[in-house]
Design a protein around this motif. Structure first.
Motif, PDB file in Angstrom:
ATOM      1  N   THR A  31       0.848  -1.183   0.000  1.00  0.00           N
ATOM      2  CA  THR A  31       0.000   0.000   0.000  1.00  0.00           C
ATOM      3  C   THR A  31       0.889   1.240   0.000  1.00  0.00           C
ATOM      4  O   THR A  31       1.740   1.402   0.872  1.00  0.00           O
ATOM      5  CB  THR A  31      -0.924   0.024   1.232  1.00  0.00           C
TER       6      THR A  31
ATOM      7  N   GLU B  73      -2.775   6.174  -1.133  1.00  0.00           N
ATOM      8  CA  GLU B  73      -4.130   5.687  -1.405  1.00  0.00           C
ATOM      9  C   GLU B  73      -4.155   4.754  -2.610  1.00  0.00           C
ATOM     10  O   GLU B  73      -5.172   4.617  -3.282  1.00  0.00           O
ATOM     11  CB  GLU B  73      -5.074   6.878  -1.627  1.00  0.00           C
ATOM     12  N   GLN B  74      -3.017   4.104  -2.866  1.00  0.00           N
ATOM     13  CA  GLN B  74      -2.942   3.166  -3.974  1.00  0.00           C
ATOM     14  C   GLN B  74      -2.406   1.824  -3.506  1.00  0.00           C
ATOM     15  O   GLN B  74      -1.613   1.747  -2.562  1.00  0.00           O
ATOM     16  CB  GLN B  74      -2.048   3.709  -5.086  1.00  0.00           C
TER      17      GLN B  74
ATOM     18  N   GLY C 161      -7.116   0.898 -13.037  1.00  0.00           N
ATOM     19  CA  GLY C 161      -5.701   0.852 -12.694  1.00  0.00           C
ATOM     20  C   GLY C 161      -4.823   1.242 -13.872  1.00  0.00           C
ATOM     21  O   GLY C 161      -5.298   1.561 -14.961  1.00  0.00           O
TER      22      GLY C 161
ATOM     23  N   TRP D   3      -0.882  -0.468 -10.581  1.00  0.00           N
ATOM     24  CA  TRP D   3      -1.296   0.506  -9.569  1.00  0.00           C
ATOM     25  C   TRP D   3      -2.810   0.585  -9.568  1.00  0.00           C
ATOM     26  O   TRP D   3      -3.428   0.821 -10.600  1.00  0.00           O
ATOM     27  CB  TRP D   3      -0.703   1.877  -9.872  1.00  0.00           C
ATOM     28  N   LEU D   4      -3.406   0.400  -8.373  1.00  0.00           N
ATOM     29  CA  LEU D   4      -4.860   0.453  -8.235  1.00  0.00           C
ATOM     30  C   LEU D   4      -5.248   1.478  -7.188  1.00  0.00           C
ATOM     31  O   LEU D   4      -4.697   1.460  -6.073  1.00  0.00           O
ATOM     32  CB  LEU D   4      -5.420  -0.912  -7.817  1.00  0.00           C
ATOM     33  N   PRO D   5      -6.191   2.366  -7.484  1.00  0.00           N
ATOM     34  CA  PRO D   5      -6.671   3.288  -6.448  1.00  0.00           C
ATOM     35  C   PRO D   5      -7.489   2.523  -5.428  1.00  0.00           C
ATOM     36  O   PRO D   5      -8.293   1.651  -5.770  1.00  0.00           O
ATOM     37  CB  PRO D   5      -7.539   4.281  -7.241  1.00  0.00           C
TER      38      PRO D   5
END
Length: 310
Positions: free
Chosen positions: A242, A245-246, A283, A300-302
């Protein structure tokens, strides 16, 4: 119990012990979750299932202390029927699963069509050349070409087996961490590449639907398949981290790597398919590699509101 409004009397009509004058603790013997909420001593919110009442189902419970002149005179317990909401959520989940399966089938059929189409065209060309070699009695060349075709058939069989294994694990519904762990173990056993997961895979990624989680799993599986097919690696690592916020998901191997400037990245090693999947779940995908330095794919994922639930 001091008072029940008409709705509460109808709700507990089959429970004579729940009536004005009865002890609340005794009345809730069958529903410990309701008693736990009411025993907190302050405001409390929660959900309970009341299976033995007239309107069996799920209820949202709101407990409020009744305080006046500095004294606690009791509690007001409000139950709100949320059966329809639960049914709608379950229906939505089934629809998401059905959509995910349909989307995955369409994508797989496209991948198989494109991949197998190229293979059949290649085989046709090879067979034509073999006929010419037979006519010219080129035994050594024929033998070498047959060895090459047998290796191609082995590769094609391995790809199909990998795709089937990936779909089976993705559709098993065991939860993301367990599904990923089982696939990584299968991958290591099947291909002899040491594979491990670093960091705790989240049970759920905030804002990501079950269909989105399947896409995340398939991105990881496809990156691992590329390692098997192209990298000549002995080790592979999937890392979850983490960052703000990603959520960063990295699939990295110690293989031969390649020169990023020398290839069409959109079509190389199925990167276009992985990028398409990443975009569908909000992403972005990054590929890093160099000759002799291995390959790293980072997704990368929010996280949306809240952190991943580990």
């Amino acid at each position: 119990i001091v008072e029940l409004n008409p709705a509460a009397r109808r709700l507990f009509a089959l429970q004579p012990e729940i009536a004005a004058g009865g002890k609340f603790a005794n009345a809730c013997d069958a529903w410990p979750a309701l008693l736990d909420l009411a025993s907190t001593g302050g405001k409390a919110l929660g959900e309970v299932s009341l299976p033995n009442v007239v309107a069996a189902g799920y209820y949202h419970v709101h407990v409020t202390p009744l305080i006046a002149w500095g004294k606690n005179f009791g509690q007001a317990i409000v139950l709100h029927d949320i059966r329809e909401q639960k049914m709608a959520q379950a229906q939505l989940l089934e629809q998401q699963k059905a959509l995910s399966i349909m989307t995955e089938r369409q994508r797989l059929s496209r991948e198989l069509h494109d991949g197998s189409g190229q293979i059949w065209s290649y085989l046709k060309l090879q067979y034509q050349e073999l006929r010419q070699m037979l006519a010219g009695q080129q035994a050594a060349a024929i033998d070498a070409r047959l060895v090459k075709l047998i290796a191609l058939a082995d590769d094609f069989h391995t790809d199909i087996r990998d795709s089937i294994a990936g779909l089976k694990t993705a559709a098993a519904g065991k939860g993301f961490p367990q599904t990923l762990t089982e696939y990584v173990n299968w991958y290591e056993t099947s291909y002899g590449i040491t594979a491990r997961v670093v960091g705790s895979p989240p049970k759920r990624v905030a804002g990501l639907s079950p269909a989105g989680e399947m896409q995340l799993l398939r991105i990881i599986q496809e990156a691992m398949a590329n390692t098997r097919k192209y990298s000549r690696a002995s080790m592979l690592q999937v890392t979850f981290q983490t960052v703000g916020e990603q959520l960063a998901v990295t699939i990295e191997d110690n293989g031969c790597g390649f020169d990023l400037t020398s290839v069409d990245q959109e079509n190389h090693h199925g990167l276009g398919i992985m990028k398409e999947r990443a975009e569908e779940i909000g992403g972005r995908l990054k590929l890093s590699s160099a000759p002799g330095a291995g390959t790293k794919v980072t997704l990368w994922l929010p996280l949306g509101k809240g952190a991943p639930q580990g």
